[in-house]
Design a protein around this motif. Sequence first.
Motif: not given
Length: 558
Positions: A176-189, A194-198
Amino acid sequence: MPGVPEEWWRRAVVYQIYPRSFADAGGDGVGDLPGIRARLRHLADLGVDAVWISPWYPSPMKDAGYDVSDYRSIEPVFGTLADAEALIADAHDLGLRVLLDIVPNHTSDQHPWFRAALSTGPGSPERARYLFRDGRGPAGEEPPNDWVSQFGGPAWTRITEEDGRPGQWYLHLYTPEQPDLDWQHPEVREEFEDILRFWFDRGVDGFRIDVAHGLAKADGLPDRGDAPWPLPPGDEGEAASEADLHPHWDRAAVHDIYRSWRAVADSYADRRVFVAEAWVSRPGRLARYVRPDELHTAFNFDFLNTPWRAGLLRSTIDRTIGALDAVGAPATWVLANHDVVREVSRLARPQPESVGRVWLEDLLPLPADLCLGQRRARAAALLLLALPGGAYIYQGQELGLPEVEDLPDDARQDPVWEQTGRARRGRDGCRVPIPWSGERPPYGFSPAGATAPPWLPQPDGWEPHTVATQAADPDSMLALFRAALTVRRAHPALGDGSLRWLEAPDGALAFARDPGFACAVNLSAAPLPRPAGEVLLSSGPLGADGGIPPDTAVWLAT
């Protein structure tokens, strides 16, 4: 780095570091980045090409760091961002590439995004980044669908809204402490690119993608019903339609995400790479993750899951190489990791007729012969490192560590233990800190004089497994790995390429690799005549006549 082929991943041997359990420089009983830096020479001497470091990000540690609260920093228990940058530099100076874990399926519930989602109402932009849904039933009191957590129990948790009313439910395929992200959302992508580039900008050479097969969910989040997982044997390629697939594993939409990630990696002059943790049961479906415009490599868990039986191993090897050759990708072989029982203990048990056993609760009822497990693990290591493609070694594998099967119940920390009502013992037994030196715990894992015990208790009697002991023993598992990796680096036949099967009796495997190499493995109860050639290395003593005893492998120059 000079002298490293551009497509280094096609043949690389990568060593997995589990930071909590590798080396503790601070004396608090938990491994850390200064500890890793101090032990990098061990890995360079071992002969690996790269290291993969399991999550080092800030985390509440509800799932050993796979619940990330900040993807651009370092967990204070492990060190600082400056420590991470120094570690990357030190590794590069030693000729070692560095891969990090990235956890894109879910965040921690302490991540700023999720905390913002809880503080805003249904339909808010903040909630749209996650999979919040209204419940079923007259008052929304039932979960939105029948999905279950991988760690046991329901995959949905209902929140209490800011005004105190029972509110929406959110999806978590793990704790329950690991909520799934919605990968259809452009902000998630956009955020993850950006994290990869960091990290790429800080010299990281690639990423291992956690739960790579799980990011995309079926539209409408339909009930799972009786959808099988893993898929039963059958068609290796596409299912008849998306409706035939599992609603949250191995969906077609996940591949568009990885095409975008590949474009990010390819934008760097010194090419950066990905390896997928994709638990899919058919090589044909695994191959879809490593098509030319997607990821570079993917773990071959079919190999890890295959029992110590010659016919089954040959079939797995053939199916894997055939499927990956079709898309121009190398195979990536693996025998162990932080999620499964160590191979010494798996191979110490009677071997099943079909799928192998990798969970502790399945193995405990079976009689164990750890001497047999060691012999088989030595032979399996030579098989692993002789196959075409790359390979991964889990820390302690080079020491022949067995699973710690008798951890006290009050010491267990894997969320699987509590979330299944203590029905499943979890994965702590393969995560016990590794021994470096000395005759008693902490075996050099922590500095001399440290008062805090290791975060998981080490067993008595591990002195023969320490790096110091094995480094002085030419017949040790460590000596075998060092010798095998030396040969692998020098021999032109090893690494990327192909194999040709040679004639071998039932219960044995033999294959050739060009130019001038052969490997033979005896998995049966009968001695195996040795193929022609000069012995380069063997996993154990050969017979007086040069024959290969049971549970022994040999490398030959032909």
